[in-house]
Design a protein around this motif. Sequence first.
Motif, PDB file in Angstrom:
ATOM      1  N   SER A 199     -10.192 -13.216  15.893  1.00 54.69           N
ATOM      2  CA  SER A 199     -11.183 -12.457  15.116  1.00 54.69           C
ATOM      3  C   SER A 199     -11.084 -10.966  15.413  1.00 54.69           C
ATOM      4  CB  SER A 199     -12.598 -12.956  15.408  1.00 54.69           C
ATOM      5  OG  SER A 199     -12.763 -14.297  14.989  1.00 54.69           O
ATOM      6  N   SER A 200     -10.837 -10.626  16.669  1.00 50.70           N
ATOM      7  CA  SER A 200     -10.700  -9.218  17.049  1.00 50.70           C
ATOM      8  C   SER A 200      -9.507  -8.580  16.350  1.00 50.70           C
ATOM      9  CB  SER A 200     -10.547  -9.100  18.569  1.00 50.70           C
ATOM     10  OG  SER A 200     -11.719  -9.516  19.231  1.00 50.70           O
ATOM     11  N   LEU A 201      -8.421  -9.324  16.225  1.00 42.78           N
ATOM     12  CA  LEU A 201      -7.243  -8.803  15.521  1.00 42.78           C
ATOM     13  C   LEU A 201      -7.590  -8.477  14.069  1.00 42.78           C
ATOM     14  CD1 LEU A 201      -4.250  -8.140  15.192  1.00 42.78           C
ATOM     15  CD2 LEU A 201      -3.818 -10.581  14.855  1.00 42.78           C
ATOM     16  N   LEU A 202      -8.281  -9.386  13.396  1.00 40.17           N
ATOM     17  CA  LEU A 202      -8.660  -9.135  12.007  1.00 40.17           C
ATOM     18  C   LEU A 202      -9.572  -7.921  11.906  1.00 40.17           C
ATOM     19  CD1 LEU A 202      -9.340 -12.698  10.525  1.00 40.17           C
ATOM     20  CD2 LEU A 202      -7.187 -11.446  10.740  1.00 40.17           C
ATOM     21  N   ARG A 203     -10.523  -7.807  12.810  1.00 38.67           N
ATOM     22  CA  ARG A 203     -11.459  -6.682  12.773  1.00 38.67           C
ATOM     23  C   ARG A 203     -10.751  -5.360  13.084  1.00 38.67           C
ATOM     24  NH1 ARG A 203     -16.742  -7.334  12.849  1.00 38.67           N
ATOM     25  NH2 ARG A 203     -17.089  -5.711  14.397  1.00 38.67           N
ATOM     26  N   ALA A 204      -9.730  -5.418  13.924  1.00 40.79           N
ATOM     27  CA  ALA A 204      -8.952  -4.216  14.206  1.00 40.79           C
ATOM     28  C   ALA A 204      -8.167  -3.762  12.977  1.00 40.79           C
ATOM     29  CB  ALA A 204      -8.001  -4.471  15.377  1.00 40.79           C
ATOM     30  N   ILE A 205      -7.588  -4.712  12.252  1.00 36.00           N
ATOM     31  CA  ILE A 205      -6.864  -4.372  11.022  1.00 36.00           C
ATOM     32  C   ILE A 205      -7.789  -3.660  10.048  1.00 36.00           C
ATOM     33  CG2 ILE A 205      -5.736  -5.348   8.973  1.00 36.00           C
ATOM     34  CD1 ILE A 205      -4.637  -7.569  10.812  1.00 36.00           C
ATOM     35  N   LEU A 206      -9.039  -4.100  10.004  1.00 32.19           N
ATOM     36  CA  LEU A 206     -10.021  -3.527   9.090  1.00 32.19           C
ATOM     37  C   LEU A 206     -10.604  -2.206   9.584  1.00 32.19           C
ATOM     38  CD1 LEU A 206     -11.664  -6.927   8.370  1.00 32.19           C
ATOM     39  CD2 LEU A 206     -10.799  -5.446   6.557  1.00 32.19           C
TER      40      LEU A 206
ATOM     41  N   THR B 214       0.482   0.313  15.846  1.00 30.62           N
ATOM     42  CA  THR B 214       0.190   0.956  14.563  1.00 30.62           C
ATOM     43  C   THR B 214      -0.168  -0.084  13.511  1.00 30.62           C
ATOM     44  OG1 THR B 214       2.532   0.895  13.906  1.00 30.62           O
ATOM     45  CG2 THR B 214       1.747   2.904  14.989  1.00 30.62           C
ATOM     46  N   ILE B 215      -1.010   0.342  12.573  1.00 30.81           N
ATOM     47  CA  ILE B 215      -1.381  -0.468  11.414  1.00 30.81           C
ATOM     48  C   ILE B 215      -1.113   0.379  10.180  1.00 30.81           C
ATOM     49  CG2 ILE B 215      -3.224  -1.736  10.244  1.00 30.81           C
ATOM     50  CD1 ILE B 215      -4.688  -1.850  12.957  1.00 30.81           C
ATOM     51  N   LEU B 216      -0.205  -0.098   9.328  1.00 29.03           N
ATOM     52  CA  LEU B 216       0.150   0.632   8.115  1.00 29.03           C
ATOM     53  C   LEU B 216      -0.170  -0.215   6.894  1.00 29.03           C
ATOM     54  CD1 LEU B 216       3.678   2.047   9.095  1.00 29.03           C
ATOM     55  CD2 LEU B 216       1.454   3.192   9.297  1.00 29.03           C
ATOM     56  N   TYR B 217      -0.734   0.420   5.879  1.00 29.78           N
ATOM     57  CA  TYR B 217      -1.011  -0.249   4.608  1.00 29.78           C
ATOM     58  C   TYR B 217      -0.299   0.517   3.500  1.00 29.78           C
ATOM     59  CZ  TYR B 217      -3.578  -2.510   0.820  1.00 29.78           C
ATOM     60  OH  TYR B 217      -3.913  -3.224  -0.310  1.00 29.78           O
ATOM     61  N   ARG B 218       0.558  -0.188   2.784  1.00 26.85           N
ATOM     62  CA  ARG B 218       1.397   0.438   1.752  1.00 26.85           C
ATOM     63  C   ARG B 218       2.190   1.624   2.305  1.00 26.85           C
ATOM     64  NH1 ARG B 218       0.285  -1.873  -3.086  1.00 26.85           N
ATOM     65  NH2 ARG B 218      -1.796  -2.712  -3.486  1.00 26.85           N
ATOM     66  N   GLY B 219       2.627   1.479   3.566  1.00 23.23           N
ATOM     67  CA  GLY B 219       3.473   2.481   4.185  1.00 23.23           C
ATOM     68  C   GLY B 219       2.757   3.634   4.837  1.00 23.23           C
ATOM     69  N   GLY B 220       1.440   3.699   4.698  1.00 24.36           N
ATOM     70  CA  GLY B 220       0.681   4.800   5.279  1.00 24.36           C
ATOM     71  C   GLY B 220      -0.377   4.291   6.233  1.00 24.36           C
ATOM     72  N   SER B 221      -0.859   5.176   7.078  1.00 23.35           N
ATOM     73  CA  SER B 221      -1.912   4.817   8.023  1.00 23.35           C
ATOM     74  C   SER B 221      -3.176   4.412   7.285  1.00 23.35           C
ATOM     75  CB  SER B 221      -2.210   6.010   8.940  1.00 23.35           C
ATOM     76  OG  SER B 221      -3.392   5.794   9.667  1.00 23.35           O
TER      77      SER B 221
ATOM     78  N   LEU C 139       1.311  -4.672   4.228  1.00 23.24           N
ATOM     79  CA  LEU C 139       0.669  -4.439   5.517  1.00 23.24           C
ATOM     80  C   LEU C 139       1.713  -4.587   6.618  1.00 23.24           C
ATOM     81  CD1 LEU C 139      -2.127  -4.061   7.016  1.00 23.24           C
ATOM     82  CD2 LEU C 139      -2.176  -6.560   7.185  1.00 23.24           C
ATOM     83  N   SER C 140       1.750  -3.634   7.540  1.00 25.36           N
ATOM     84  CA  SER C 140       2.700  -3.695   8.650  1.00 25.36           C
ATOM     85  C   SER C 140       1.973  -3.456   9.961  1.00 25.36           C
ATOM     86  CB  SER C 140       3.802  -2.641   8.465  1.00 25.36           C
ATOM     87  OG  SER C 140       4.767  -2.732   9.502  1.00 25.36           O
ATOM     88  N   ILE C 141       2.080  -4.435  10.867  1.00 28.95           N
ATOM     89  CA  ILE C 141       1.457  -4.367  12.186  1.00 28.95           C
ATOM     90  C   ILE C 141       2.577  -4.270  13.215  1.00 28.95           C
ATOM     91  CG2 ILE C 141      -0.075  -5.523  13.820  1.00 28.95           C
ATOM     92  CD1 ILE C 141      -1.412  -4.843  11.133  1.00 28.95           C
TER      93      ILE C 141
ATOM     94  N   PHE D 136       3.812  -7.968  12.878  1.00 26.91           N
ATOM     95  CA  PHE D 136       4.179  -8.758  11.706  1.00 26.91           C
ATOM     96  C   PHE D 136       4.109  -7.882  10.464  1.00 26.91           C
ATOM     97  CE2 PHE D 136      -0.416  -9.595  12.159  1.00 26.91           C
ATOM     98  CZ  PHE D 136      -0.894  -9.338  10.886  1.00 26.91           C
ATOM     99  N   ASP D 137       4.847  -8.295   9.445  1.00 21.49           N
ATOM    100  CA  ASP D 137       4.835  -7.622   8.156  1.00 21.49           C
ATOM    101  C   ASP D 137       4.316  -8.579   7.098  1.00 21.49           C
ATOM    102  OD1 ASP D 137       5.937  -5.214   9.084  1.00 21.49           O
ATOM    103  OD2 ASP D 137       7.964  -6.007   8.942  1.00 21.49           O
ATOM    104  N   LEU D 138       3.505  -8.051   6.201  1.00 19.61           N
ATOM    105  CA  LEU D 138       2.919  -8.851   5.124  1.00 19.61           C
ATOM    106  C   LEU D 138       3.307  -8.221   3.796  1.00 19.61           C
ATOM    107  CD1 LEU D 138       0.722 -11.212   4.667  1.00 19.61           C
ATOM    108  CD2 LEU D 138      -0.847  -9.327   4.245  1.00 19.61           C
ATOM    109  N   ASN D 139       4.028  -8.983   2.995  1.00 19.90           N
ATOM    110  CA  ASN D 139       4.429  -8.530   1.665  1.00 19.90           C
ATOM    111  C   ASN D 139       3.563  -9.193   0.600  1.00 19.90           C
ATOM    112  OD1 ASN D 139       6.951  -6.898   2.237  1.00 19.90           O
ATOM    113  ND2 ASN D 139       7.528  -8.842   3.191  1.00 19.90           N
TER     114      ASN D 139
END
Length: 199
Positions: A42-49, A58-65, A3-5, A23-26
Amino acid sequence: MLLSIKDLEIERDDKVLFSPVSFDLNSGDIIKIAGENGSGKSSLLRAILGFLTISDGTILYRGGSTNRAYNQFLKETLYIGHNTGVKDNLSVSENLYLLNGSVPKKEFSTVVDMLQLQEHMDVLCRFLSEGQKKRVALASLWLRECTLWILDEPFVSLDNVAQALIQNAILKQVAKGGAVVLTTHQPLAIPNYKEVFLS
């Protein structure tokens, strides 16, 4: 990179909630989102979702949107928020099966016993304490296989024994290559976690 924020911003009522967050999450990482009450954790978590619209970044998961493969992202993600998803008009047993689908009977029984829910299986959840409802929701940590856990205040309403169980579950999650993003005001007895502070 799991995950990359990058430079994430969220607005509410035309006001930016916090400074741009990155932040980056490996695999194997734990990130604690910290900040004062009302800072937007809580808003940050809900935005990631994808539950809230972001104003920038930008929010990337496994390198993609996450937008491009949203269903796959959600399939690999376990989210437990303030609204735990527990249905008051269903029994503990019904909620556990609703939240977790088909689980082998032996494994299911082990988790129920560990969380001290065995005497409440036929009780409607409206009659449970907040701590017991939280245990019903958190059973998913053991009953579902998800790569990414997003947990909003998972320790609230839990006693010390239950809090220790959750921390151990988090350690096992990252030991097998998963990752965790959580908010909490509780001190974590977990080594090597990263902290992102919202201001």
